[in-house]
Design a protein around this motif. Sequence first.
Motif, short mmCIF file in Angstrom:
data_model
loop_
_atom_site.label_atom_id
_atom_site.label_comp_id
_atom_site.label_asym_id
_atom_site.label_seq_id
_atom_site.Cartn_x
_atom_site.Cartn_y
_atom_site.Cartn_z
N VAL A 9 -30.53 -12.26 14.76
CA VAL A 9 -30.06 -13.35 15.62
C VAL A 9 -30.91 -14.59 15.30
O VAL A 9 -32.13 -14.49 15.22
N VAL A 10 -30.25 -15.71 15.10
CA VAL A 10 -30.96 -16.95 14.77
C VAL A 10 -30.65 -18.02 15.83
O VAL A 10 -29.49 -18.32 16.10
N LEU A 11 -31.70 -18.55 16.45
CA LEU A 11 -31.53 -19.69 17.36
C LEU A 11 -32.02 -20.94 16.63
O LEU A 11 -33.15 -20.97 16.15
N VAL A 12 -31.18 -21.94 16.56
CA VAL A 12 -31.56 -23.17 15.86
C VAL A 12 -32.05 -24.21 16.87
O VAL A 12 -31.29 -24.64 17.75
N GLU A 13 -33.30 -24.58 16.75
CA GLU A 13 -33.91 -25.64 17.57
C GLU A 13 -33.57 -25.57 19.05
O GLU A 13 -33.11 -26.56 19.65
N PRO A 14 -33.81 -24.41 19.67
CA PRO A 14 -33.51 -24.32 21.11
C PRO A 14 -34.44 -25.24 21.91
O PRO A 14 -35.57 -25.51 21.51
N LEU A 15 -33.90 -25.68 23.05
CA LEU A 15 -34.61 -26.65 23.90
C LEU A 15 -35.33 -26.01 25.08
O LEU A 15 -36.30 -26.54 25.58
N TYR A 16 -34.76 -24.90 25.60
CA TYR A 16 -35.26 -24.38 26.87
C TYR A 16 -35.80 -22.96 26.76
O TYR A 16 -35.14 -22.07 26.22
#
Lengths: 246, 246
Positions: A9-16
């Motif tokens: 699973v890849v999250l790109v530049e999450p904020l929170y």
Amino acid sequence: MMSSVRIRVVLVEPLYEINIGYVARAMKNFALEELYIVNPRTNIGITAMKFASHAQDVLEKAVIVKSFEEAIKGVDYVVGTTGKHGREYNIRRSAITPEQLCEALKDFSGYVALVFGREDIGLTNEELEKCDVIVTIPANPKYPILNLSHAAIIIFYELYKCFHPVKSFLPEASHEEKERLIEYFNELVDVIGLPEHRRYTAKMAFRRVIGRAFATSRELYALYGVFRRAVSLIREYENLKSKRGR
Amino acid sequence: MMSSVRIRVVLVEPLYEINIGYVARAMKNFALEELYIVNPRTNIGITAMKFASHAQDVLEKAVIVKSFEEAIKGVDYVVGTTGKHGREYNIRRSAITPEQLCEALKDFSGYVALVFGREDIGLTNEELEKCDVIVTIPANPKYPILNLSHAAIIIFYELYKCFHPVKSFLPEASHEEKERLIEYFNELVDVIGLPEHRRYTAKMAFRRVIGRAFATSRELYALYGVFRRAVSLIREYENLKSKRGR
């Protein structure tokens, strides 16, 4: 089946942090373990840990990388996600449904990355161009934008169903077992002295209700006794009345 | 179909504003509007509003009631949810899957309540006894407990799919359109002078790839030109060579 597909699973530049924690939890709920995070725009600390709940191990093992390219390196099949799927004329955003993704992965063996974009702007066109396939969740056209962890858990859920199909938690009773209950019920209908024309309707109604009920053996056995006992009490009563009548 | 089923979402004694907000958002994402909240154990204020995002209207219209009974009053079919589904011998927790719920509701017309329990202890046995059916989401047995809004959105998603089936966002190209692409590709294989035994493999490989690709008409038309132009350039070149050769 699952054994031949490995999922990252890849999250790109999450904020929170909340979303990062929730995605970790959602991953563990559906037996996923490998999390890559590209350039998080937040500290990943106790808030993320709190929302990860019992999936803190997923978060602790998460790999932080600096670029999208690094996050998909070594992967065979890159799945991008977008809330804004394209019309037919925007080929870049030509999207399939989560169910179609399941179809596509069912016979696949290899390393898959599921890539989720930023909370604010999703994946860029450049990132979408690097994906092998784009998935969009069918949703209310008036408000199709799901929260990050919500979108993630729906995709995880569909893939989990795909690799661990559960038709039913409880084995449905056999046709014979259901027939037996219907027989007992029909006996009850016959002994209570309903007018003939209502008997058929009652018997048919019961058959249809049972037919739709996903009943288990255990449930049917719990009901057998009720009808049998009712029938036998009514018969006893009839006997008694006929004896007195003599 | 949706028109004949009316759905009410019921949250029983929720603890966290974030979850209440997220459930409202998830509802709107899947076109649900009616929210009942039984005895919230939190203030429902700006945090809930923030997490509801563009679904603040759902939250504003939410009805706060004092008991489970009030929340399901007037409803025809009460669906309870639990993360702990029963073995066959715990009849109270005999659960169906979200897909089975969809099956059950497809031909139903009436008023349905989807009831979600507390974050900490779920629905009580007494509440489960009052439900017509119990739904459990199949998940990792090592960690099957989903966050409240995550469980909710999966059920909403399954029901949305059930009432608004989307086989595909993009119409798959017709068999003929695919055949046409294959023909152009085959022509290319023939003109480039591959050895005979490799031609068949290449043609078959392309046919299989296209067969699995869910290609749209638009995509195929974008490819036709490539192969046709390649074939015609190669033919021009061959002509030129053969003229020079004379």
